[in-house]
Design a protein around this motif. Structure first.
Motif, mmCIF file in Angstrom:
data_model
loop_
_atom_site.group_PDB
_atom_site.id
_atom_site.type_symbol
_atom_site.label_atom_id
_atom_site.label_comp_id
_atom_site.label_asym_id
_atom_site.label_seq_id
_atom_site.Cartn_x
_atom_site.Cartn_y
_atom_site.Cartn_z
ATOM 1 N N GLU A 75 -10.719 -4.329 17.632
ATOM 2 C CA GLU A 75 -10.425 -3.836 16.164
ATOM 3 C C GLU A 75 -9.910 -2.567 16.039
ATOM 4 O OE1 GLU A 75 -13.755 -4.535 13.469
ATOM 5 O OE2 GLU A 75 -14.525 -6.078 14.613
ATOM 6 N N VAL A 76 -8.553 -2.565 15.756
ATOM 7 C CA VAL A 76 -7.767 -1.264 15.728
ATOM 8 C C VAL A 76 -7.999 -0.533 14.436
ATOM 9 C CG1 VAL A 76 -5.365 -0.429 15.857
ATOM 10 C CG2 VAL A 76 -6.323 -2.251 17.284
ATOM 11 N N THR A 77 -8.203 0.624 14.549
ATOM 12 C CA THR A 77 -8.642 1.570 13.182
ATOM 13 C C THR A 77 -7.061 2.084 12.748
ATOM 14 O OG1 THR A 77 -8.621 3.522 14.547
ATOM 15 C CG2 THR A 77 -10.729 2.509 14.282
ATOM 16 N N PRO A 78 -7.187 2.443 11.680
ATOM 17 C CA PRO A 78 -5.770 3.243 11.043
ATOM 18 C C PRO A 78 -5.135 4.295 12.149
ATOM 19 C CG PRO A 78 -7.258 2.626 9.273
ATOM 20 C CD PRO A 78 -8.093 2.603 10.407
ATOM 21 N N VAL A 79 -6.120 5.167 12.785
ATOM 22 C CA VAL A 79 -5.780 5.930 13.428
ATOM 23 C C VAL A 79 -5.221 5.640 14.753
ATOM 24 C CG1 VAL A 79 -6.694 8.172 15.023
ATOM 25 C CG2 VAL A 79 -7.402 7.816 12.517
ATOM 26 N N GLN A 80 -5.730 4.591 15.334
ATOM 27 C CA GLN A 80 -5.462 4.138 16.623
ATOM 28 C C GLN A 80 -4.141 3.389 16.333
ATOM 29 O OE1 GLN A 80 -8.774 1.563 17.263
ATOM 30 N NE2 GLN A 80 -9.357 2.671 19.260
ATOM 31 N N MET A 81 -3.813 2.735 15.124
ATOM 32 C CA MET A 81 -2.742 2.184 15.034
ATOM 33 C C MET A 81 -1.618 3.266 14.815
ATOM 34 S SD MET A 81 -0.866 -0.583 14.113
ATOM 35 C CE MET A 81 -2.098 -2.019 13.425
ATOM 36 N N ASP A 82 -1.781 4.227 14.176
ATOM 37 C CA ASP A 82 -0.723 5.215 14.264
ATOM 38 C C ASP A 82 -0.435 5.912 15.464
ATOM 39 O OD1 ASP A 82 -0.582 4.953 11.353
ATOM 40 O OD2 ASP A 82 -1.830 6.780 11.016
ATOM 41 N N GLU A 83 -1.446 5.835 16.406
ATOM 42 C CA GLU A 83 -1.251 6.454 17.804
ATOM 43 C C GLU A 83 -0.319 5.504 18.728
ATOM 44 O OE1 GLU A 83 -5.103 6.889 19.588
ATOM 45 O OE2 GLU A 83 -5.348 8.832 18.651
ATOM 46 N N LEU A 84 -0.550 4.107 18.388
ATOM 47 C CA LEU A 84 0.364 3.134 19.216
ATOM 48 C C LEU A 84 1.552 3.171 18.732
ATOM 49 C CD1 LEU A 84 -2.318 0.173 19.139
ATOM 50 C CD2 LEU A 84 -1.677 1.509 20.945
ATOM 51 N N LEU A 100 4.327 -3.514 15.646
ATOM 52 C CA LEU A 100 3.261 -2.725 15.109
ATOM 53 C C LEU A 100 2.985 -2.640 13.774
ATOM 54 C CD1 LEU A 100 2.841 -0.261 18.327
ATOM 55 C CD2 LEU A 100 0.973 -2.120 17.529
ATOM 56 N N LEU A 101 4.624 -2.267 13.325
ATOM 57 C CA LEU A 101 4.559 -2.104 11.408
ATOM 58 C C LEU A 101 4.373 -2.947 11.001
ATOM 59 C CD1 LEU A 101 8.008 0.143 11.399
ATOM 60 C CD2 LEU A 101 5.819 1.020 11.001
ATOM 61 N N SER A 102 4.692 -4.364 11.427
ATOM 62 C CA SER A 102 4.161 -5.624 10.568
ATOM 63 C C SER A 102 2.716 -5.788 10.648
ATOM 64 C CB SER A 102 5.093 -6.936 11.216
ATOM 65 O OG SER A 102 4.358 -7.129 12.375
ATOM 66 N N LYS A 104 0.404 -3.357 10.897
ATOM 67 C CA LYS A 104 -0.157 -2.144 10.081
ATOM 68 C C LYS A 104 -0.124 -2.513 8.871
ATOM 69 C CE LYS A 104 0.179 2.760 8.968
ATOM 70 N NZ LYS A 104 0.723 4.019 9.261
ATOM 71 N N GLU A 105 1.010 -3.055 8.042
ATOM 72 C CA GLU A 105 1.129 -3.617 6.980
ATOM 73 C C GLU A 105 0.042 -4.436 6.571
ATOM 74 O OE1 GLU A 105 4.365 -4.843 3.849
ATOM 75 O OE2 GLU A 105 4.960 -5.611 5.747
ATOM 76 N N ASP A 106 -0.185 -5.839 7.344
ATOM 77 C CA ASP A 106 -1.117 -6.927 7.374
ATOM 78 C C ASP A 106 -2.568 -6.216 7.242
ATOM 79 O OD1 ASP A 106 1.118 -8.534 7.288
ATOM 80 O OD2 ASP A 106 0.729 -9.070 9.569
ATOM 81 N N GLN A 107 -2.806 -5.403 8.013
ATOM 82 C CA GLN A 107 -4.219 -5.003 8.165
ATOM 83 C C GLN A 107 -4.517 -3.890 7.277
ATOM 84 O OE1 GLN A 107 -5.061 -4.058 12.358
ATOM 85 N NE2 GLN A 107 -4.798 -6.293 12.986
ATOM 86 N N PHE A 108 -3.638 -2.840 7.143
ATOM 87 C CA PHE A 108 -3.874 -1.747 6.324
ATOM 88 C C PHE A 108 -3.090 -1.260 5.021
ATOM 89 C CE2 PHE A 108 -4.539 -0.681 10.766
ATOM 90 C CZ PHE A 108 -6.054 -0.908 10.829
ATOM 91 N N GLY A 109 -1.905 -1.943 4.975
ATOM 92 C CA GLY A 109 -0.900 -1.713 4.060
ATOM 93 C C GLY A 109 -0.374 -0.274 4.251
ATOM 94 N N PHE A 110 0.472 0.016 3.465
ATOM 95 C CA PHE A 110 1.180 1.237 3.532
ATOM 96 C C PHE A 110 0.747 2.194 2.559
ATOM 97 C CE2 PHE A 110 4.221 -0.937 6.143
ATOM 98 C CZ PHE A 110 4.058 -0.443 7.350
ATOM 99 N N GLY A 111 0.192 1.846 1.468
ATOM 100 C CA GLY A 111 -0.434 2.723 0.378
ATOM 101 C C GLY A 111 0.792 3.493 -0.290
ATOM 102 N N GLY A 112 0.546 4.686 -0.542
ATOM 103 C CA GLY A 112 1.603 5.578 -1.089
ATOM 104 C C GLY A 112 1.879 5.459 -2.531
ATOM 105 N N LYS A 113 2.803 6.170 -2.929
ATOM 106 C CA LYS A 113 2.927 6.398 -4.442
ATOM 107 C C LYS A 113 3.571 4.705 -4.859
ATOM 108 C CE LYS A 113 3.429 11.072 -4.410
ATOM 109 N NZ LYS A 113 4.416 12.384 -4.925
ATOM 110 N N ASP A 114 3.253 4.561 -6.257
ATOM 111 C CA ASP A 114 3.752 3.485 -6.913
ATOM 112 C C ASP A 114 5.088 3.781 -7.563
ATOM 113 O OD1 ASP A 114 4.357 1.211 -8.088
ATOM 114 O OD2 ASP A 114 2.525 1.409 -9.417
ATOM 115 N N MET A 115 6.268 3.083 -6.933
ATOM 116 C CA MET A 115 7.677 3.603 -7.401
ATOM 117 C C MET A 115 7.911 2.526 -8.468
ATOM 118 S SD MET A 115 8.158 5.851 -5.131
ATOM 119 C CE MET A 115 9.861 6.291 -4.864
ATOM 120 N N GLU A 116 7.073 1.836 -9.137
ATOM 121 C CA GLU A 116 7.306 1.324 -10.665
ATOM 122 C C GLU A 116 7.904 1.885 -11.597
ATOM 123 O OE1 GLU A 116 4.918 -1.665 -13.389
ATOM 124 O OE2 GLU A 116 4.122 -1.721 -11.297
#
Length: 117
Positions: A75-84, A100-102, A104-116
Motif C-alpha cells: 500500500e503506497v502512500t502519497p509520499v512514497q509515490m512521490d519518491e518513486l 506511476l503518474l497514472s 498516482k492519478e488513480d489512487q490519489f488524484g492530482f488535486g490542485g486549483k479548479d481551472m473551471e
C-alpha cells in the motif's frame, strides 16, 4: 542439480549483506511460481519490507513490468509515490514515470486549483 537450484536460497538465508539479499530476493521472486508457497512467500515478505530499495533497483534497470508487480504488493502512500516518481525521473525511466503518474492519478488524484471558467 537440485543442489545448485537451492544455492541462491541458502545464500539469501545466510548472507548478512542487504544488497546481496535484495538481489537474490528480486531474482527468485520473479522466477518462482506462487505455487512454491514457502519460498515465494519468504521473498514476497522480504520485498514488502524492502519495498523502496527493491523498487529503486527495478526502476534503475528499467524493468517496468516487474515494477508493476512489486507495486501491487504494498500500500503506497502519497509520499512514497512521490519518491518513486522522483527516482524514475532521476534515472530517466520515462515509461515508469508515465505508469506511476497514472497510478498516482488513480489512487490519489492530482488535486490542485479548479481551472473551471
Amino acid at each position: 542439480m537440485k543442489n545448485s537450484s537451492r544455492e541462491p536460497d541458502d545464500k539469501f538465508l545466510s548472507s548478512g549483506q542487504e544488497s546481496i539479499r535484495l538481489a537474490i530476493a528480486l531474482e527468485r521472486f520473479f522466477e518462482l511460481c506462487p505455487q512454491d508457497t514457502v519460498l515465494y512467500a519468504r521473498y514476497r515478505e522480504y520485498l514488502k519490507k524492502r519495498f523502496r530499495p527493491a523498487m529503486e533497483k527495478l526502476i534503475l534497470t528499467r524493468e517496468t513490468e516487474k515494477v508493476k508487480v512489486l507495486f501491487g504488493l504494498a500500500e503506497v502512500t502519497p509520499v512514497q509515490m512521490d519518491e518513486l516518481l522522483a527516482l524514475a525521473q532521476k534515472y530517466g525511466n520515462t515509461e515508469c514515470v508515465l505508469w506511476l503518474l497514472s497510478k498516482k492519478e488513480d489512487q490519489f488524484g492530482f488535486g490542485g486549483k479548479d481551472m473551471e471558467l
